[in-house]
Design a protein around this motif. Structure first.
Motif, PDB file in Angstrom:
ATOM      1  N   LEU A   7       0.725   3.490   2.758  1.00 30.65           N
ATOM      2  CA  LEU A   7       1.314   2.210   2.376  1.00 30.65           C
ATOM      3  C   LEU A   7       2.563   1.895   3.197  1.00 30.65           C
ATOM      4  O   LEU A   7       2.773   0.752   3.596  1.00 30.65           O
ATOM      5  N   GLU A  11       3.109  -1.356   5.358  1.00 26.76           N
ATOM      6  CA  GLU A  11       4.206  -2.261   5.025  1.00 26.76           C
ATOM      7  C   GLU A  11       5.158  -2.452   6.203  1.00 26.76           C
ATOM      8  O   GLU A  11       5.703  -3.540   6.393  1.00 26.76           O
ATOM      9  N   LEU A 103       3.598   2.377  -4.331  1.00 18.71           N
ATOM     10  CA  LEU A 103       3.965   1.066  -3.793  1.00 18.71           C
ATOM     11  C   LEU A 103       5.473   0.891  -3.783  1.00 18.71           C
ATOM     12  O   LEU A 103       6.048   0.435  -2.783  1.00 18.71           O
ATOM     13  N   SER A 106       7.091   3.086  -1.091  1.00 17.32           N
ATOM     14  CA  SER A 106       6.878   2.543   0.256  1.00 17.32           C
ATOM     15  C   SER A 106       7.816   1.376   0.525  1.00 17.32           C
ATOM     16  O   SER A 106       8.331   1.232   1.644  1.00 17.32           O
TER      17      SER A 106
END
Length: 249
Positions: A7, A11, A103, A106
Motif C-alpha cells: 500500500l 500510495e 491503510l 501507509s
C-alpha cells in the motif's frame, strides 16, 4: 507488513501523480520562504520583539517545515481519502480483508516521506541563500516533526471522512491551509496580527506545530506543552475520524 509495504508503494506513486499536492508540498513552501526571507532578511532584531529575536529566514525555516506537514494533512490526504470513498475503493479494501491499520500506516509513511522531502528542500534552499541558525536541538525538532505529522494525518483522515466529495475536501483543505499560513506564524510576522487574528491562530493546529518546531530550533528547549497539544489533537481527530469513516465507507 506485506500489506503495508504494498500500500505504501502504491500510495507514494499516487502522491506523485497529484499535481496540487506536489505543488503545495514541494514547490509553494520554498517559494514563499524565499519571498519572505528576501523581504525580511535574516538580521536578528536587537530588541527581540520581532521574529522571537532571530532573523526572518531563521524564524520562517522551521515554520515552513510545519507548513509542509499541514499541506499534506489538509490538502493531500483528505482529497485522496474522499476520492477513495467516492469510487468505492474503501469498500473493496474491506471486501479484500485489507486491514484498516495497514491503510492508516501507509498514509503515515507517505506523509512522513513528503515531510522529509519538503524539509530537505527548504533546508537546502536556506543553506545556499542565507546564513541561518541551525537547530540547537535536532532531536527536539525531530520529535516535534513526528508528532506534527501524526497529528495532521489524523486531521486529514477526519476531513477525508466527513467531506462529501473529493472536490469539497480540496476546497476546505485549501481554505484551512491559507488561513493557517496567514495567522499561525508562517505568514505575516505574528507581531503585526490583530488580537482577534492572533487568538484565532492560537487555536489552530499549525500554530502549535510551528512553536513546537521553533523552540528547540531556536534554543528555547523542547516545548513539552505544545508536544502534548499535538498528541491531544491526534487522539481527538483520530477518535472522530474512525467512526465517521466506518459510517461513510
Amino acid at each position: 507488513m506485506r500489506a503495508v509495504r504494498a500500500l505504501t508503494w502504491i500510495e507514494l506513486k499516487l502522491f506523485l501523480r497529484e499535481p496540487v499536492t506536489v505543488v503545495f508540498t514541494l514547490a509553494l513552501p520554498p517559494l514563499i520562504l524565499y519571498v519572505l526571507s528576501e523581504v525580511f532578511g535574516d538580521v536578528p532584531d536587537p530588541g527581540g520583539t520581532t521574529f522571537r529575536g532571530v532573523g526572518g529566514a531563521t524564524y520562517y525555516l522551521p515554520a515552513y517545515i510545519g507548513l509542509v506537514v499541514a499541506s499534506l494533512g489538509l490538502i493531500g490526504l483528505p482529497v485522496h481519502l474522499a476520492a477513495y470513498r467516492e469510487r468505492g475503493v474503501l469498500r473493496r479494501f474491506q471486501a479484500a480483508r485489507v486491514p484498516v491499520r495497514a491503510l492508516l500506516t501507509s498514509q503515515v509513511v507517505v506523509l512522513a516521506a513528503g515531510v522529509v522531502a519538503g524539509a530537505v528542500l527548504l533546508m537546502a534552499l536556506a543553506a545556499v541563500l542565507w546564513d541561518v541558525r541551525w537547530p540547537a536541538s535536532w532531536p527536539g525538532v525531530a520529535i516535534a516533526a513526528v508528532l506534527g505529522t501524526v497529528a495532521f494525518t489524523a486531521v486529514g483522515m477526519l476531513l477525508g471522512a466527513v467531506m462529501p466529495t473529493a472536490r469539497a475536501a480540496q476546497g476546505i483543505g485549501l481554505l484551512l491551509w491559507f488561513t493557517m499560513m496567514m495567522v499561525c506564524g508562517a505568514g505575516p510576522p505574528p507581531e503585526v496580527l490583530s488580537p482577534v487574528l492572533a487568538r484565532t491562530g492560537d487555536v489552530l493546529p499549525l500554530k502549535h506545530l510551528v512553536v513546537a518546531l521553533q523552540d528547540p530550533w531556536l534554543g528555547f528547549g523542547v516545548n513539552w506543552v505544545e508536544m502534548a497539544v499535538l498528541v491531544a489533537i491526534s487522539v481527538a481527530a483520530a477518535g472522530l475520524a474512525a467512526p465517521a469513516l466506518r459510517r461513510r465507507t
